[in-house]
Scaffold this active site. Sequence first.
Site, short mmCIF file in Angstrom:
data_model
loop_
_atom_site.label_atom_id
_atom_site.label_comp_id
_atom_site.label_asym_id
_atom_site.label_seq_id
_atom_site.Cartn_x
_atom_site.Cartn_y
_atom_site.Cartn_z
N ASP A 99 64.12 -16.77 -35.47
CA ASP A 99 64.09 -16.24 -36.84
C ASP A 99 62.89 -16.78 -37.60
O ASP A 99 62.64 -16.36 -38.72
CB ASP A 99 65.37 -16.61 -37.59
CG ASP A 99 66.46 -15.56 -37.42
OD1 ASP A 99 66.18 -14.51 -36.81
OD2 ASP A 99 67.59 -15.79 -37.88
N ASP A 105 72.94 -8.56 -32.07
CA ASP A 105 72.93 -9.90 -32.65
C ASP A 105 74.22 -10.66 -32.28
O ASP A 105 75.21 -10.05 -31.86
CB ASP A 105 72.82 -9.75 -34.17
CG ASP A 105 72.01 -10.87 -34.81
OD1 ASP A 105 71.92 -11.95 -34.21
OD2 ASP A 105 71.50 -10.66 -35.93
C1 DGJ Z 1 70.08 -12.83 -37.65
C2 DGJ Z 1 68.85 -12.30 -36.98
O1 DGJ Z 1 68.22 -13.30 -36.25
C3 DGJ Z 1 67.94 -11.67 -38.02
O2 DGJ Z 1 66.75 -11.24 -37.42
C4 DGJ Z 1 68.67 -10.55 -38.67
O3 DGJ Z 1 68.91 -9.52 -37.76
C5 DGJ Z 1 69.97 -11.05 -39.27
N1 DGJ Z 1 70.76 -11.77 -38.31
C6 DGJ Z 1 70.78 -9.93 -39.84
O4 DGJ Z 1 71.99 -10.34 -40.31
#
Ligand code: DGJ
Length: 693
Positions: free
Chosen positions: A497, A440
């Site tokens: 997301d 991430d």
């Molecule tokens: C942002 C990501 O896009 C989510 O899918 C998740 O992994 C969160 N971060 C976790 O903090």
Amino acid sequence: MNRSYRLDDGRQTLVLSAHANRLPVVTYWGPTLPETDDPADLHAATIIDVTGGMLDEHIDLSICPEASRSFPGQPGLVVRDTDGTPLLPKFCFASEDYEGGLTLSYNDAENGLTLTVTFTVDTETHIITCQTTLDASRPVHLHWLAAPVLPAPQLSEDMIDVSGRWCGEFQLSRTAWSPGMRYRENRTGRTGHEHFPGLIVPCRGATNTQGEAYAFHYGWSGGHRMLAEELPDGRRQIQWGHAAGTESDAQTQFKTAPLYITYSKTGLNGCAVAFQRHLRDRIVTWPKPDAPRPVHYNCWEAVYFDHKLPVLKDIAERAAKLGAERFVLDDGWFGHREDDTRSLSDWTIDPRKYPDGLTPLIDHVKSLGMTFGLWFEPEMINPDSDTHRANPHWALGSEDQTLGRQQKALDMSLQEVRDFLYDRISAILRDNDIDYIKWDHNRVLPMPDAAQTRGSYALIDRLRADFPYVEIESCASGGGRIDFGIMQRTQRVWLSDSNDALERLRIQHDAALFLPLAVTGSHVGPRRCHTSGRVLDISFRAWVAAQRHMGFEMDPRELDDREAAILTEVTAWWKRNRHWMQTADILRLDSADSAVIAEQQMARDQSRFVVFAGKAATSMQIAPRPLRLTGLIPAEMYRIDLINRSSAPALSRGTPALKSQVMDLSGAYLMHHGVTLPWSFPERMWVVEGIKI
Ligand code: DGJ
């Protein structure tokens, strides 16, 4: 003497020619030219007339327009001596080489500079890769270096580039050509939701399925600059490079990222397929190239930071029963990570949540037949972390910077930072049976810096060299780091997301201009979407996820029997078909109904396809419009079957044939009349399978 160079890939020809020793100009780029066209004649044929009120010849729109030659637009290079003096080179031919592609070098003796450009054609994917390198005899400061500069067609009304936002990635913007320029510069230090580095220039009348288009993608994760400029004389130029001024140190060599370009005479789809294939077959390195893409389960939206072993085990059992094959433990397993305010960079397993480490969970997951993946956010650090307390100087940016999600970025240009991260991550990978990292990157940088991106790449490359069987998913609050640079090191992107199937349908459709199924993660989200509040039926959610690399991200304990049955069934369908879908071409259809977002996934051997027709809104007209297919052989017969016909609502009262039977129809009919689907509610998906008889 003029010099000419010709590149062919069976679909497109690109001709470069140079007057005497000057930098070359792309004199032709388009459909394949006959061999009989003499490049020297092309050079002469391309000379444009001059008239009053202008210079006595048109200044070359070369692969790096030089400010020193009265070029009427943006130059391709802006460089300064260490004392700040602008250098205004005039490059002169030095060498040419056709080995493994075309390499051309030009010197500027007065300033001690050498410019080298490379062009590599791929006769299977039809992507031409080009790149520029600048060498200097002593360190110099670079402000701007363009990858080889290309002309844009003048028979084009507008250009399509890509912007977006969190939960709304891959939004296409159309901008009309006019004198002056469209200038996009991403100064966030990561590819970003806002600035996917892609551009399509359709010629007049082009659609998804027909007409001519030119397309560009800059493969770099650190932020780019794109400019599309119409010169006063009507010529148009396209420039791509790193965001300007992001090389902070004086150096003796600078390189752009690779620029990927293609020409299509089969509409936007011709460009899309070239990018999809090139990404999947050339850019991504697959640890197990022939293995099917496994169905994912990701626990983020089920538990967030609240990790409890018995709950996770229960969820894993349910996910496996639905068909999941890889369980990904998301954020919350390390340090004292109770929420997103702390612990980033403290990459040790939290003993309060996992007193016996991750092994009990991993063993359980494996006993259910799934593999195990783990979330990291390596480039980030919370001020509230042991690592920050011990090494505050590792954080990038000033003391008083604005935080992003309560976090700072680490300075990835520092070897000690990379070594620290390598040690922590590799220890976890060595001690645990992990075949997947979700990587991430949840904030933008305090300022863009090319060395940061090179540092991130170096860390990933080192980990991949030592753990070649671990796959990596590129995530940045969803689709904030998607480009061919990061994809050279990863195998999947977390596209957004947003698990809202309605939003995903659109995002996936537009992302397919560049991304194939094999790399595009798509998960079935919760019944009530956490980022939009929308409630969507499981059938729609499942089919939208089944359009790409399928997974689940809801709490499976919320599913009732009907929902579990539908999800199990769609997942089983996906598993039966993934062997051909993961190498299929995604063709965007020209839908006659603006409420319908439709695509056709075409098998590589053209023997079969599946059409996903998503009803994104209520139609303006009362009856469904026929949906034209594409890419079929007109004289061949195809058997088409509406595989989810049983979900037609009671308000579909008529007798379209597909509601009750398969149909054998010619490619000509399907492409020129189209498929007549039953009426449906919005937020529904029709799925039509086709087989060449
Ligand atoms: C942002 C990501 O896009 C989510 O899918 C998740 O992994 C969160 N971060 C976790 O903090």
